[in-house]
Scaffold this motif. Structure first.
Motif, PDB file in Angstrom:
ATOM      1  N   SER A 271      17.052   5.379  -3.754  1.00 35.80           N
ATOM      2  CA  SER A 271      18.094   4.994  -4.822  1.00 35.80           C
ATOM      3  C   SER A 271      18.267   3.556  -4.724  1.00 35.80           C
ATOM      4  O   SER A 271      18.720   3.357  -3.530  1.00 35.80           O
ATOM      5  CB  SER A 271      19.157   5.769  -4.858  1.00 35.80           C
TER       6      SER A 271
ATOM      7  N   GLY B  12      18.662   9.385 -10.987  1.00 40.16           N
ATOM      8  CA  GLY B  12      17.549  10.031 -10.701  1.00 40.16           C
ATOM      9  C   GLY B  12      17.624  11.382 -10.047  1.00 40.16           C
ATOM     10  O   GLY B  12      17.073  12.374 -10.322  1.00 40.16           O
TER      11      GLY B  12
ATOM     12  N   THR C 147      20.748   2.419  -9.542  1.00 40.18           N
ATOM     13  CA  THR C 147      20.814   0.925 -10.124  1.00 40.18           C
ATOM     14  C   THR C 147      21.684   0.839 -11.253  1.00 40.18           C
ATOM     15  O   THR C 147      22.722   0.070 -11.397  1.00 40.18           O
ATOM     16  CB  THR C 147      19.236   0.607 -10.451  1.00 40.18           C
TER      17      THR C 147
HETATM   18  N1  LIG Z   1      12.019   9.005   0.350  1.00 38.26           N
HETATM   19  C1  LIG Z   1      11.858   8.980  -0.845  1.00 38.26           C
HETATM   20  N2  LIG Z   1      10.673   8.479  -1.297  1.00 38.26           N
HETATM   21  C2  LIG Z   1       9.997   8.452  -2.613  1.00 38.26           C
HETATM   22  N3  LIG Z   1      11.148   8.590  -3.680  1.00 38.26           N
HETATM   23  C3  LIG Z   1      12.166   8.959  -3.361  1.00 38.26           C
HETATM   24  C4  LIG Z   1      12.672   8.860  -2.179  1.00 38.26           C
HETATM   25  N4  LIG Z   1      13.953   9.297  -1.970  1.00 38.26           N
HETATM   26  C5  LIG Z   1      14.275   9.198  -3.539  1.00 38.26           C
HETATM   27  N5  LIG Z   1      13.166   9.016  -4.210  1.00 38.26           N
HETATM   28  C6  LIG Z   1      13.163   9.045  -5.732  1.00 38.26           C
HETATM   29  O1  LIG Z   1      13.763   7.825  -6.026  1.00 38.26           O
HETATM   30  C7  LIG Z   1      14.324   7.975  -7.437  1.00 38.26           C
HETATM   31  C8  LIG Z   1      15.759   7.376  -7.267  1.00 38.26           C
HETATM   32  O2  LIG Z   1      16.214   7.312  -8.059  1.00 38.26           O
HETATM   33  P1  LIG Z   1      17.898   7.170  -8.686  1.00 38.26           P
HETATM   34  O3  LIG Z   1      18.043   7.178  -9.973  1.00 38.26           O
HETATM   35  O4  LIG Z   1      18.513   7.642  -7.769  1.00 38.26           O
HETATM   36  O5  LIG Z   1      17.851   5.575  -8.486  1.00 38.26           O
HETATM   37  P2  LIG Z   1      17.580   4.314  -9.410  1.00 38.26           P
HETATM   38  O6  LIG Z   1      16.467   4.439 -10.186  1.00 38.26           O
HETATM   39  O7  LIG Z   1      17.861   3.076  -8.555  1.00 38.26           O
HETATM   40  O8  LIG Z   1      18.907   4.637 -10.252  1.00 38.26           O
HETATM   41  P3  LIG Z   1      19.300   4.666 -11.797  1.00 38.26           P
HETATM   42  O9  LIG Z   1      18.466   5.654 -12.136  1.00 38.26           O
HETATM   43  O10 LIG Z   1      20.613   4.890 -11.815  1.00 38.26           O
HETATM   44  O11 LIG Z   1      19.138   3.451 -12.350  1.00 38.26           O
HETATM   45  C9  LIG Z   1      14.360   9.392  -7.429  1.00 38.26           C
HETATM   46  O12 LIG Z   1      13.581   9.947  -8.551  1.00 38.26           O
HETATM   47  C10 LIG Z   1      13.774  10.168  -6.315  1.00 38.26           C
HETATM   48  O13 LIG Z   1      13.166  11.312  -6.484  1.00 38.26           O
END
Ligand SMILES: Nc1ncnc2c1ncn2[C@@H]1O[C@H](COP(=O)(O)OP(=O)(O)OP(=O)(O)O)[C@@H](O)[C@H]1O
Length: 507
Positions: free
Chosen positions: A101, A179, A213
């Motif tokens: 994330s 996410g 993000t």
């Molecule tokens: N170890 C990992 N390997 C691959 N994907 C991962 C892993 N850990 C988490 N993820 C994926 O990464 C994504 C992170 O999304 P998240 O929304 O939390 O962060 P972001 O996109 O930076 O923030 P936002 O959606 O608030 O803008 C999630 O869909 C999750 O399934």
């Protein structure tokens, strides 16, 4: 973390109210001693981010003159861990660290702040979900995500418990952005839909520590929290320790046959995965495009087609990913320069007359070329980007923000107005300045409607312009295909909101 011994302190040494997470009153035979937990954050001016949980003890002077301390105590005193964070025979507590994330700070935040904070309340991580033994009653289940499926798999397991686990309540502390919540929802909702007898009290309670993000859901839920100001992370911890549960509204997006999700991830095997429904193509070494057929998705934030979905998708492609944080601006500039007119039919459905006075029934938007079509359940896509100013936390009202084909400069102007407290929804323009490639010269403006449903049929031939976005997930729909997005009457998850704020729709 520093732990000072209880002692009377000068009030000047009190942490700034913006940094205070909570205050505990400690047992002392002679005087009131307060333990103040606060969060120190470094690196906000571009350096490496750092976090420190501070834990300091203060004694209140006998004459009661310590006004600053009293002010903090009045605001932040808690007696104990809230019930929803107390594991036991009937409740499991889970902490999920979403390692991908945002900028990848969840692990650091867990180690430096959350784990020590919970430990101060005698709550520690166990390796496995506890089975309810006396010795394990104060431990939580820790899940560190290993891949993009980790949260969804966890959530599916919660939705399909063993018989003797059916009456267990679950609190899930998510160190992630939107996410994590969406993965929880998409793991849980399909099973929940099949079980019409689910007791809402048994639906998982999600506590968000905003480490993504955009953190759109968290920002929007906390927009009405007025005192005292705090960073998102401090607010997340305050809500964790002094929150209340509320049903989380969601929508469902149904896709036409042949629709596929598009994702990019590192892959060591660029050829077929062996599963008929999953293909992997590898445009750059080590980073592959995966596509998977999809019939529907659940969301809590946004469903879009046009400039928004295009920006989300193209900035995630391998071609742009290599440019790091600059990629969003690069893609935005590129798209604004192209100012593509998205050819689509957009139909709005309202099953009852809305609070805003809009009449029930169906309506087809009077244009076939669009720049922006975005349905949302929340006010903010980021802390400062207010896409739907009328949205109230938890109101469950889907709102459509839309405008027809305009040039890049106008799109930019509209987006900038969204950063100005959502002023874009009042924008009107007319005559030649607004003239799009469809030749429409009449007065135009940003459309802003309360809706129950939106049906978007794309007429684009080129697959590049047929990407929709559901809470960050990109779906390519076939030419002539129709996506239907509707609000759900049913709530699948509960979410933790600020305990000292009145939420109009939190029943
Ligand atoms: N170890 C990992 N390997 C691959 N994907 C991962 C892993 N850990 C988490 N993820 C994926 O990464 C994504 C992170 O999304 P998240 O929304 O939390 O962060 P972001 O996109 O930076 O923030 P936002 O959606 O608030 O803008 C999630 O869909 C999750 O399934």
């Amino acid at each position: 973390m520093s732990a000072d011994s209880p002692a009377s302190r000068d009030v000047a040494e009190l942490p700034s109210p913006e940094e205070v997470i909570c205050i505990l009153k400690k047992q002392s035979p002679t005087e009131d001693v307060y333990e103040i937990f606060s969060l120190g954050q470094g690196g906000q001016d571009g350096g490496k981010p750092s976090f420190a949980l501070r834990r300091l003890s203060y004694a209140r002077s006998d004459d009661g003159e310590n006004e600053a301390l009293q002010h903090l105590v009045d605001k932040f005193l808690i007696n104990d861990l809230p019930v929803y964070l107390q594991p036991g025979q009937r409740r499991r507590v889970h902490v999920i660290v979403s390692t991908h994330s945002g900028t990848g700070l969840s692990t650091q935040f867990y180690n430096d702040v959350l784990a020590p904070l919970l430990k101060a309340f005698d709550l520690t991580a166990s390796g496995e979900p506890e089975q309810g033994g006396a010795e394990q009653q104060s431990s939580y289940h820790l899940l560190i995500t290993q891949d993009a499926e980790s949260v969804k798999e966890f959530s599916r397991d919660l939705a399909a418990p063993d018989r003797d686990e059916k009456n267990i309540e679950h609190t899930v502390v998510l160190l992630s952005g939107d996410g994590g919540v969406i993965d929880m929802l998409n793991g849980y909702a399909p099973m929940d839909d099949a079980d019409i007898d689910t007791d809402p009290q048994r639906q998982p309670l999600v506590a968000i520590i905003p480490l993504g993000t955009g953190n759109a859901l968290f920002s929007s839920l906390h927009k009405i929290v007025t005192t005292p100001t705090a960073s998102e992370l401090v607010q997340g911890l305050r809500t964790l320790l002094h929150g209340k549960a509320a049903p989380l509204p969601s929508f469902k997006a149904v896709f036409p046959e042949g629709s596929r999700t598009i994702t990019y991830s590192e892959t060591s095997n660029p050829t077929s995965t062996g599963d008929d429904s999953i293909k992997a193509v590898d445009p750059t070494p080590g980073l592959g495009e995966q596509t998977e057929y999809v019939t529907h998705l659940y969301g809590v934030v946004v469903a879009s087609y046009g400039f928004h979905s295009q920006l989300v998708w193209e900035s995630d492609t391998p071609e742009y990913r290599k440019h790091g944080a600059d990629r969003f601006q690069m893609v935005a500039n590129e798209l604004l320069g192209e100012s593509h007119a998205y050819r689509a039919t957009v139909e709005i459905g309202r099953s009852s007359t809305t609070a805003g006075g809009q009449i029930a029934g169906d309506e087809t938007l009077d244009r076939d070329r669009h720049s922006y079509i975005l349905a949302t359940l929340v006010s903010n896509l980021q802390n400062t980007f207010c896409i739907s100013p009328a949205s109230q936390p938890l109101d469950g009202q889907l709102r459509l923000v839309h405008f027809g084909h305009v040039d890049g400069a106008k799109t930019m102007e509209i987006m900038m107005a969204a950063y100005n407290n959502g002023r874009h929804v009042d924008m009107r323009w007319g005559g030649t300045a607004a003239q799009g490639q469809d030749g429409n010269k009449g007065e135009d403006g940003v459309g802003y409607d309360e809706i129950d449903e939106v049906r978007i049929t794309t007429h684009e031939e080129d697959a590049r312009w047929r990407k929709v976005c559901i809470d960050g997930t990109i779906v390519e729909i076939p030419s002539g295909g129709r996506m239907v997005v509707s609000t759900e009457a049913r709530r699948h998850l509960r979410v933790l909101v600020d305990g000292s704020t009145t939420y109009k729709f939190a029943s």
